[in-house]
Design a protein around this motif. Structure first.
Motif, PDB file in Angstrom:
ATOM      1  N   THR A 188       0.845  -1.190   0.000  1.00 13.90           N
ATOM      2  CA  THR A 188       0.000   0.000   0.000  1.00 13.90           C
ATOM      3  C   THR A 188       0.887   1.250   0.000  1.00 13.90           C
ATOM      4  OG1 THR A 188      -0.092   0.203   2.403  1.00 13.90           O
ATOM      5  CG2 THR A 188      -1.765  -1.210   1.345  1.00 13.90           C
ATOM      6  N   ASP A 189       0.270   2.380  -0.322  1.00 16.41           N
ATOM      7  CA  ASP A 189       1.015   3.644  -0.297  1.00 16.41           C
ATOM      8  C   ASP A 189       1.525   3.947   1.106  1.00 16.41           C
ATOM      9  OD1 ASP A 189       0.499   3.904  -2.968  1.00 16.41           O
ATOM     10  OD2 ASP A 189      -1.094   5.406  -2.740  1.00 16.41           O
ATOM     11  N   GLU A 190       0.723   3.605   2.103  1.00 16.91           N
ATOM     12  CA  GLU A 190       1.128   3.827   3.499  1.00 16.91           C
ATOM     13  C   GLU A 190       2.354   2.989   3.850  1.00 16.91           C
ATOM     14  OE1 GLU A 190      -0.749   2.738   7.750  1.00 16.91           O
ATOM     15  OE2 GLU A 190      -2.037   3.976   6.475  1.00 16.91           O
ATOM     16  N   GLN A 191       2.346   1.719   3.462  1.00 20.77           N
ATOM     17  CA  GLN A 191       3.502   0.853   3.710  1.00 20.77           C
ATOM     18  C   GLN A 191       4.737   1.376   2.985  1.00 20.77           C
ATOM     19  OE1 GLN A 191       1.629  -2.720   2.242  1.00 20.77           O
ATOM     20  NE2 GLN A 191       1.468  -3.594   4.299  1.00 20.77           N
ATOM     21  N   TRP A 192       4.547   1.818   1.747  1.00 20.73           N
ATOM     22  CA  TRP A 192       5.654   2.359   0.956  1.00 20.73           C
ATOM     23  C   TRP A 192       6.253   3.592   1.651  1.00 20.73           C
ATOM     24  CZ3 TRP A 192       9.255   1.588  -2.396  1.00 20.73           C
ATOM     25  CH2 TRP A 192       9.885   2.661  -3.020  1.00 20.73           C
ATOM     26  N   ASN A 193       5.390   4.495   2.114  1.00 23.40           N
ATOM     27  CA  ASN A 193       5.882   5.705   2.768  1.00 23.40           C
ATOM     28  C   ASN A 193       6.603   5.396   4.077  1.00 23.40           C
ATOM     29  OD1 ASN A 193       5.157   7.686   0.852  1.00 23.40           O
ATOM     30  ND2 ASN A 193       3.022   7.509   1.480  1.00 23.40           N
ATOM     31  N   GLU A 194       6.144   4.392   4.813  1.00 23.99           N
ATOM     32  CA  GLU A 194       6.848   3.970   6.034  1.00 23.99           C
ATOM     33  C   GLU A 194       8.234   3.440   5.693  1.00 23.99           C
ATOM     34  OE1 GLU A 194       4.591   1.151   8.323  1.00 23.99           O
ATOM     35  OE2 GLU A 194       2.869   2.495   8.461  1.00 23.99           O
ATOM     36  N   LEU A 195       8.312   2.668   4.614  1.00 18.95           N
ATOM     37  CA  LEU A 195       9.591   2.114   4.182  1.00 18.95           C
ATOM     38  C   LEU A 195      10.552   3.226   3.766  1.00 18.95           C
ATOM     39  CD1 LEU A 195      10.998  -0.599   3.767  1.00 18.95           C
ATOM     40  CD2 LEU A 195      10.039  -0.674   1.470  1.00 18.95           C
ATOM     41  N   VAL A 196      10.061   4.190   3.014  1.00 17.80           N
ATOM     42  CA  VAL A 196      10.896   5.317   2.578  1.00 17.80           C
ATOM     43  C   VAL A 196      11.370   6.111   3.787  1.00 17.80           C
ATOM     44  CG1 VAL A 196      10.880   7.522   1.329  1.00 17.80           C
ATOM     45  CG2 VAL A 196       9.897   5.478   0.264  1.00 17.80           C
ATOM     46  N   GLU A 197      10.481   6.345   4.744  1.00 18.19           N
ATOM     47  CA  GLU A 197      10.869   7.080   5.950  1.00 18.19           C
ATOM     48  C   GLU A 197      11.960   6.338   6.724  1.00 18.19           C
ATOM     49  OE1 GLU A 197      10.109  10.211   6.897  1.00 18.19           O
ATOM     50  OE2 GLU A 197       9.099  10.280   4.947  1.00 18.19           O
ATOM     51  N   SER A 198      11.865   5.003   6.773  1.00 21.43           N
ATOM     52  CA  SER A 198      12.903   4.242   7.478  1.00 21.43           C
ATOM     53  C   SER A 198      14.236   4.342   6.737  1.00 21.43           C
ATOM     54  CB  SER A 198      12.487   2.779   7.651  1.00 21.43           C
ATOM     55  OG  SER A 198      12.603   2.061   6.445  1.00 21.43           O
ATOM     56  N   TRP A 199      14.205   4.372   5.394  1.00 17.44           N
ATOM     57  CA  TRP A 199      15.434   4.525   4.622  1.00 17.44           C
ATOM     58  C   TRP A 199      16.046   5.904   4.810  1.00 17.44           C
ATOM     59  CZ3 TRP A 199      12.857   2.387  -0.410  1.00 17.44           C
ATOM     60  CH2 TRP A 199      12.830   0.985  -0.369  1.00 17.44           C
ATOM     61  N   LYS A 200      15.204   6.922   5.036  1.00 19.14           N
ATOM     62  CA  LYS A 200      15.678   8.297   5.184  1.00 19.14           C
ATOM     63  C   LYS A 200      16.230   8.575   6.579  1.00 19.14           C
ATOM     64  CE  LYS A 200      12.544  11.274   3.946  1.00 19.14           C
ATOM     65  NZ  LYS A 200      11.352  11.991   3.437  1.00 19.14           N
ATOM     66  N   ASP A 201      15.979   7.715   7.539  1.00 22.49           N
ATOM     67  CA  ASP A 201      16.432   7.919   8.905  1.00 22.49           C
ATOM     68  C   ASP A 201      17.962   8.070   8.928  1.00 22.49           C
ATOM     69  OD1 ASP A 201      16.371   7.965  11.758  1.00 22.49           O
ATOM     70  OD2 ASP A 201      16.926   5.842  11.770  1.00 22.49           O
ATOM     71  N   PRO A 202      18.481   9.173   9.482  1.00 18.65           N
ATOM     72  CA  PRO A 202      19.941   9.401   9.487  1.00 18.65           C
ATOM     73  C   PRO A 202      20.726   8.284  10.162  1.00 18.65           C
ATOM     74  CG  PRO A 202      18.775  11.374  10.205  1.00 18.65           C
ATOM     75  CD  PRO A 202      17.751  10.282  10.067  1.00 18.65           C
ATOM     76  N   LYS A 203      20.183   7.727  11.233  1.00 18.90           N
ATOM     77  CA  LYS A 203      20.875   6.634  11.921  1.00 18.90           C
ATOM     78  C   LYS A 203      20.981   5.422  11.000  1.00 18.90           C
ATOM     79  CE  LYS A 203      20.654   3.772  16.071  1.00 18.90           C
ATOM     80  NZ  LYS A 203      19.895   3.419  17.256  1.00 18.90           N
TER      81      LYS A 203
END
Length: 121
Positions: free
Chosen positions: A39-54
């Motif tokens: 889903t778009d929501e799952q995709w956005n969560e995945l992208v946010e996790s990839w963007k996490d500086p840590k």
């Protein structure tokens, strides 16, 4: 029906990250899911996790560590002891030397050769 590969979510995330995230500026990364199974929501969560500086720092450290490996082993997911046990009758008459085991672990059956680094060693 014969399956050519087994579905692996980790590999799917790796391919998605490679295709839709790594080579794109952050402001141009898709906001909608590129695959129907997500889903778009799952995709956005995945992208946010990839963007996490840590997480980005950890990924960079892992990339640097992988680049330092000189001798890539070819035993797949098997550990060295299991691979030794699976050598079977190949060394039944004598105990394999360290050089014999090194060759066993670093010979690619697919390419039918050793890497240049292993040949030099």
């Amino acid at each position: 029906m014969i399956l050519t590969h087994v579905f692996d979510p980790h590999q799917q995330r790796y391919r998605l990250k490679k295709e839709y995230f790594i080579h794109h500026p952050l402001h141009l990364v898709r906001r909608t899911s590129p695959v129907p199974s997500m889903t778009d929501e799952q995709w956005n969560e995945l992208v946010e996790s990839w963007k996490d500086p840590k997480k980005m720092g950890i990924c960079e450290t892992n990339k640097n560590n992988r680049a330092q490996v000189k001798f890539h082993q070819t035993t797949g997911s098997r550990s060295y002891p299991v691979h030794c046990d699976n050598l079977g009758d190949k060394y039944k008459d004598k105990e394999p030397t360290a050089l014999d085991l090194f060759k066993e672990y670093h010979y690619s059956k697919k390419k039918k050769s050793y890497t240049g680094v292993v040949q030099a060693a």
